[in-house]
Design a protein around this motif. Sequence first.
Motif, PDB file in Angstrom:
ATOM      1  N   UNK A  64      29.274  36.958  37.022  1.00  0.00           N
ATOM      2  CA  UNK A  64      30.288  37.462  37.707  1.00  0.00           C
ATOM      3  C   UNK A  64      31.407  36.189  37.146  1.00  0.00           C
ATOM      4  N   UNK A  65      32.541  36.697  36.661  1.00  0.00           N
ATOM      5  CA  UNK A  65      33.470  35.423  36.305  1.00  0.00           C
ATOM      6  C   UNK A  65      34.141  34.882  37.517  1.00  0.00           C
ATOM      7  N   UNK A  66      34.806  35.881  38.131  1.00  0.00           N
ATOM      8  CA  UNK A  66      35.874  35.352  39.550  1.00  0.00           C
ATOM      9  C   UNK A  66      35.380  36.201  40.708  1.00  0.00           C
ATOM     10  N   UNK A  67      35.466  35.353  41.858  1.00  0.00           N
ATOM     11  CA  UNK A  67      35.110  35.842  42.993  1.00  0.00           C
ATOM     12  C   UNK A  67      36.550  35.808  43.987  1.00  0.00           C
ATOM     13  N   UNK A  68      37.057  37.147  44.146  1.00  0.00           N
ATOM     14  CA  UNK A  68      38.355  37.296  44.689  1.00  0.00           C
ATOM     15  C   UNK A  68      38.059  37.461  46.299  1.00  0.00           C
ATOM     16  N   UNK A  69      38.474  36.292  47.111  1.00  0.00           N
ATOM     17  CA  UNK A  69      38.497  36.162  48.489  1.00  0.00           C
ATOM     18  C   UNK A  69      39.945  36.455  49.168  1.00  0.00           C
ATOM     19  N   UNK A  70      40.492  37.501  49.407  1.00  0.00           N
ATOM     20  CA  UNK A  70      41.901  37.377  50.039  1.00  0.00           C
ATOM     21  C   UNK A  70      41.729  37.320  51.584  1.00  0.00           C
TER      22      UNK A  70
END
Length: 651
Positions: free
Chosen positions: A500-506
């Motif tokens: 997984x390249x990016x972990x989006x945590x908004x």
Amino acid sequence: MKYRLIPLLVLALSVLILSTLPNSVQPITILQKDITYNPEVEKVYQKALQDYQLGRYDMVIWELEELIKVFPQNHRITSILYLIGRSRYKLHKNDAASKTLHLLQKQYPKSQLWDDAEYLLAAIEYRRGLYSKVLDKLLYLVKHSDDSRLKQKATILAYQLLQAKYSASDLETVTFKYKDSTYKPILLLAKAAQFWKAGKTEQAKRLVNQFKLQYKQSILIQEADSLARRLQQAPAGVVKIGIILPFSGYFAEEANAIYQGIQLALEETAGKLPVQIKLEVRDSRGRVVEAIRNIQQLCADPKVIAVIGELESEPTAAIGVVADQGCQTNKPTSGYGLAPTDNNGSLVVLAPVATETGIASLGNNIFQLVPDVRLRGEKIAQFAMLKQGLKSFAILAPADDYGWEITDSFAATVDRLGGQIVAESWYYESAVNVKPQFRHIREIGFEKMIRDSVSVAEPSLSISQIDSIVSVIKQQKLERLLSESKGKLADSTAYPITSIDGMFLPIYSEDIKYVAPQFALFNIQAQILGGEFWNDKDVLDDNRSYVDGAIFASGYFLNDTDPAFRTFRDHFRKRFGRTPGKLEVFGYDTFMFLNAALQQRAFSRQSILQTLLDIKTFKGLHGTFHFGEKSRVNSNVNILQYANGVIRKLQ
């Protein structure tokens, strides 16, 4: 009445101070009497002067300090000390500069450079915000200096300082302290300026006329003429700006912060227009119904041409719709340049902080001055893929309107750009325990690692064949991990997930302290990506070991080295006795954006709407506003990164 600051006055003060400290060498070419001329000293000194003019201030200090070590008493000693002080001032080494200049004054009290040192010390105190000390030094020079150049500069600066940094009551205290006749012209004209700022035009005119009769040869005569011209152009009418904010209720503190920013902006722009600007303030109490009542009242007043508000998205949308569709009045208007029909119709609504997507589309009169949620999700996804080269992403977001909206935007942009969302998880109400969500994401990442490896090794296999192989390998690996861990942890987190390249945590600021360590625990080796609520340095500092390197999208970025921001901060501290925060800046920028239209003589509802629509770019303190050809939403999203304890702008 609360005092107002003259626009650009503090900037003018800074410019004037610096203008008396030029790179020219004229003030520092004074020979010490009774000391033998030393050609070696002169050679080094002239070289130092050249370096100073080239901006090599560190070199100047080193050269001259070494010179003093060899020749502690020489024919250039006071000029050397002064030049060292000036070089340190240029390098913003205020304490060191002050120490050197005090040494010059103490050891050589009869030096012709004593007054120059005093003036430079005043400039240092100005930087420190110690304005009473600045005034003391300036007024000392006004009375005692034999240097006409310094006397003139000190007189003008003392007058302008009294306007920029002193209230009416402060001025009374100064007048009581400085009773000598030398200071009377400065104090008289400063009092006239205070009357002008307070809107007491006739009192101001009387004092200016008195000044021009009594002090025809004063250094300040041009300042008096300038003030007289401003008084002749005093406002001939009144234009009102409505303010709707929740001054009572849960968000009272935030409302007051925005309002104080608006107040300061109004005070700084006072007297620059041929109309008087007044604020019509209403308390929405944080209720949509009350906000609607507020906007209906403002609609009925034809002198109100625009409204700033609200804080939250729902009441902002409500007042925007009413202002667009319900503001119809047949009452005649009065005031400067306004025809009776000019103010029938829609009211402009400026939303300083509302972020919900679609608010501006509810009416042709609504401007969202911060990027909406959709834009933020879109921009962070674009940056991650196009600038960082990330292709696969997992998402963990709060299950609420904000989380759903920014996730939809992020995911749609990733899909459009050819990326992949491999996992999407949510949490409800609390983020204290999101281990199940991260365990799910880790399992998907683990499976993706196997699938990617098989696909690369055997590209000819069908999807069903790959699925079968993945299932077998996954079971074997889990059995081995189970055996190794003796049943304690089937999916050992010691094994990093790299698929997984990016972990989006908004997520929200208050949730970072829970989510960040749990993300680290599950050893998902992905770039952290976040939204607006990551722009909180205190929170990031508290969780630095988990979030270092995080990249996030924000509508707010403040460069605290920017002279414009420093001026604003100094003004705000003087005016309200505290340091401004993010919301104060938003309030200030909102009014300044409106003022950009007022400066173009847009004093009716129709003209101010059209003028604002024509403004496509506006530079605020917290960033530049960008509006598209048919957009009333600020599209400027900052991409920021927290690294090594510093938030910096990437794009």
